[in-house]
Design a protein around this motif. Structure first.
Motif, PDB file in Angstrom:
ATOM      1  N   UNK A 180       0.768  -1.436   0.074  1.00 33.99           N
ATOM      2  CA  UNK A 180       0.253   0.195  -0.220  1.00 33.99           C
ATOM      3  C   UNK A 180       0.927   1.266  -0.174  1.00 33.99           C
ATOM      4  N   UNK A 181       0.276   2.176  -0.267  1.00 30.41           N
ATOM      5  CA  UNK A 181       0.809   3.273   0.125  1.00 30.41           C
ATOM      6  C   UNK A 181      -0.278   4.536   0.116  1.00 30.41           C
ATOM      7  N   UNK A 182       0.565   5.857   0.045  1.00 28.04           N
ATOM      8  CA  UNK A 182      -1.280   6.425   0.392  1.00 28.04           C
ATOM      9  C   UNK A 182      -0.909   7.218  -0.888  1.00 28.04           C
ATOM     10  N   UNK A 183      -1.955   8.437  -1.366  1.00 28.66           N
ATOM     11  CA  UNK A 183      -2.189   9.092  -2.093  1.00 28.66           C
ATOM     12  C   UNK A 183      -2.893  10.381  -1.582  1.00 28.66           C
ATOM     13  N   UNK A 184      -2.117  11.001  -1.321  1.00 29.15           N
ATOM     14  CA  UNK A 184      -3.400  11.806  -0.322  1.00 29.15           C
ATOM     15  C   UNK A 184      -3.589  11.733   1.023  1.00 29.15           C
ATOM     16  N   UNK A 185      -5.240  11.435   1.204  1.00 34.03           N
ATOM     17  CA  UNK A 185      -6.248  10.953   2.299  1.00 34.03           C
ATOM     18  C   UNK A 185      -6.567   9.222   1.731  1.00 34.03           C
ATOM     19  N   UNK A 186      -5.938   8.952   0.412  1.00 30.97           N
ATOM     20  CA  UNK A 186      -6.736   7.924  -0.180  1.00 30.97           C
ATOM     21  C   UNK A 186      -5.620   6.513   0.132  1.00 30.97           C
ATOM     22  N   UNK A 187      -5.923   5.711   1.038  1.00 32.62           N
ATOM     23  CA  UNK A 187      -4.788   4.268   0.354  1.00 32.62           C
ATOM     24  C   UNK A 187      -4.954   3.340  -0.192  1.00 32.62           C
ATOM     25  N   UNK A 188      -4.406   3.673  -1.310  1.00 29.31           N
ATOM     26  CA  UNK A 188      -3.843   2.310  -2.307  1.00 29.31           C
ATOM     27  C   UNK A 188      -3.016   1.510  -2.190  1.00 29.31           C
ATOM     28  N   UNK A 189      -4.450   0.339  -2.408  1.00 31.61           N
ATOM     29  CA  UNK A 189      -3.281  -1.218  -2.088  1.00 31.61           C
ATOM     30  C   UNK A 189      -2.866  -1.927  -3.001  1.00 31.61           C
ATOM     31  N   UNK A 190      -2.285  -2.229  -3.354  1.00 36.47           N
ATOM     32  CA  UNK A 190      -2.565  -3.077  -5.451  1.00 36.47           C
ATOM     33  C   UNK A 190      -1.566  -4.515  -4.328  1.00 36.47           C
ATOM     34  N   UNK A 214      -6.775  -3.084  -7.769  1.00 35.41           N
ATOM     35  CA  UNK A 214      -6.481  -2.069  -6.570  1.00 35.41           C
ATOM     36  C   UNK A 214      -7.568  -1.211  -5.823  1.00 35.41           C
ATOM     37  N   UNK A 215      -7.045  -1.487  -4.629  1.00 36.49           N
ATOM     38  CA  UNK A 215      -8.171  -0.385  -3.613  1.00 36.49           C
ATOM     39  C   UNK A 215      -7.442   0.817  -3.430  1.00 36.49           C
TER      40      UNK A 215
END
Lengths: 283, 135
Positions: A180-190, A214-215
């Motif tokens: 995962x990583x943060x894009x602004x306030x969104x957690x993006x999980x690959x 991708x979540x």
């Protein structure tokens, strides 16, 4: 005395490190904050920690949000629940863009009333199907370096390292490998590294080992996470399939044990019905 | 000695139009009887009830419902809400093979309190809409 000075004074009096005093103050502040506020961690990220119910938009604790019609229905009859079962395509989502040969296979499973559902064999639901399931809660534990999601259903977990690469020696698995990583306030999980034994979202929605999910988890207020998923599988889909769902905070709910193999009678019952020639499939 | 209230297999009129793989939602049942056993097990729990049929014979019905964790969240407390020997009424849907097996939905306790023991009819039968478009 300023707030910071007050914290330092508190640390001096109690002998606690400043960070602990600050934490205590932060918790106190969070408790009295307006309901609409989004909690944040010390590193400034939205805090997703908590017990959540997927597939719902109702606010309140578990009992308040699920009273009346109950949970786990299909939304088809007057006694059905407000949100669909995990055998349905999620509400408001587009039809799954399967290649023609694959769409036929999905429809066959639907017409067999999902008796081939991997969950009937007590197998993990996979992603995103498990993350769309509303009858059972999931608990998110967030740290600066990794996020852990614990699912009551089938007692499975996901460990999601942040800002990390997928390992290059993955064994195919039911729940895949998540980073995962943060894009602004969104957690993006690959998520990659899946086997081909789970369904995506709805009866018969099979996939191949080329699956890539991708979540996106976005906490939009105190009670709600928007859950947006993009599903890619070039072997069975014609284009990415997107699904939009939500998760609602359920304070006071605890995860219970779920040992599916304890008394699973489904496969035997299905076999018995088939042997007896009982007709149950859809026309 | 069985309690005198133990009686009656009632087939309600409202028809349900969904079908489960194992249970037939066109065969709703309402059963009143005495609890003989409760299995709090995963993935599903089972309630066993002695019911007097229309010939006066006692038949033991097996009723499938939610797993323990869901029952707990639905308001059930093991060994407190219902005990062996209690009288209750259950609504649900019969198994497709017409054995004395049913998918249970609503339970009415002796004190009149109503609780769900299982999901609505048709749950787990593949859903109401196929994931793919049907042309």
């Amino acid at each position: 005395m300023t707030h910071r000075l007050a914290l330092l004074a508190l640390a001096a009096v109690t002998g606690l490190p400043t960070s602990v005093a600050a934490q205590t103050a932060a918790r106190t502040t969070a408790k009295s904050a307006p309901k609409s506020s989004i909690p944040h961690t010390r590193d400034g990220k939205p805090d997703l920690t908590g017990v959540w119910q997927a597939g719902s938009t109702q606010r309140g604790n578990w009992e308040e949000a699920n009273s009346g019609l109950g949970v786990g229905g299909t939304g088809r009859n007057p006694s059905a629940a407000a949100f669909p079962s995990f055998n349905d395509r999620p509400a408001d989502s587009e039809a799954a863009p399967y290649q023609p040969w694959a769409a036929k296979k999905v429809l066959e499973a639907f017409n067999r009333r999902a008796i081939d559902d991997p969950s009937a064999l007590c197998l993990p639901l996979g992603v995103p199907r498990l993350a769309l399931l509303g009858l059972f809660p999931a608990q998110i534990v967030q740290t600066p370096k990794q996020i852990v999601i614990l699912y009551e259903y089938m007692s499975v977990f996901r460990v999601i390292p942040l800002n990390a690469a997928h390992p290059d020696d993955l064994l195919p698995s039911y729940m895949g490998n998540s980073v995962g990583h943060w894009e602004g306030d969104t957690l993006v999980v690959d998520v990659i590294g899946f086997n081909d034994k789970t369904w995506l979202a709805g009866a018969g929605t099979f996939h191949s080992d080329a699956l890539h999910v991708v979540e996106r988890y976005t906490r939009i207020d105190r009670d709600r996470i928007n859950y947006d998923v993009t599903i890619e599988d070039s072997k069975v889909l014609t284009k990415p399939w997107t699904i939009h769902s939500s998760m609602m905070l359920r304070e006071g709910t605890r995860l219970e044990e779920y040992v599916c193999a304890e008394n699973n009678l489904d496969p035997g019952q299905y076999e018995k019905l088939l042997k007896e020639g009982v007709k149950f499939t859809r026309e | 000695m069985l309690a005198p209230i133990m009686c009656c297999l009632v087939i309600p009129l409202p028809a349900h139009h969904s079908f489960g793989a194992e249970y037939d939602t066109s065969k709703p049942v309402q059963l009143t009887g005495i609890v003989t056993k409760i299995e709090w097990t995963n993935p599903h729990s089972f309630l066993y009830v002695d019911v007097k049929d229309d010939k006066g014979s006692v038949v033991n019905w097996k009723l499938e419902g939610y797993p323990p964790g869901v029952l707990y969240r639905t308001g059930w407390r093991k060994d407190l809400t219902v005990k062996v020997g209690d009288t209750l009424t259950v609504t649900g849907w019969r198994a497709r093979d017409s054995t004395n097996l049913a998918h249970s939905r609503e339970v009415t306790l002796a004190n009149g309190k109503k609780l769900f023991f299982g999901p609505p009819g048709g749950t787990g039968d593949g859903g109401s809409t196929p994931a793919v478009e049907v042309k």
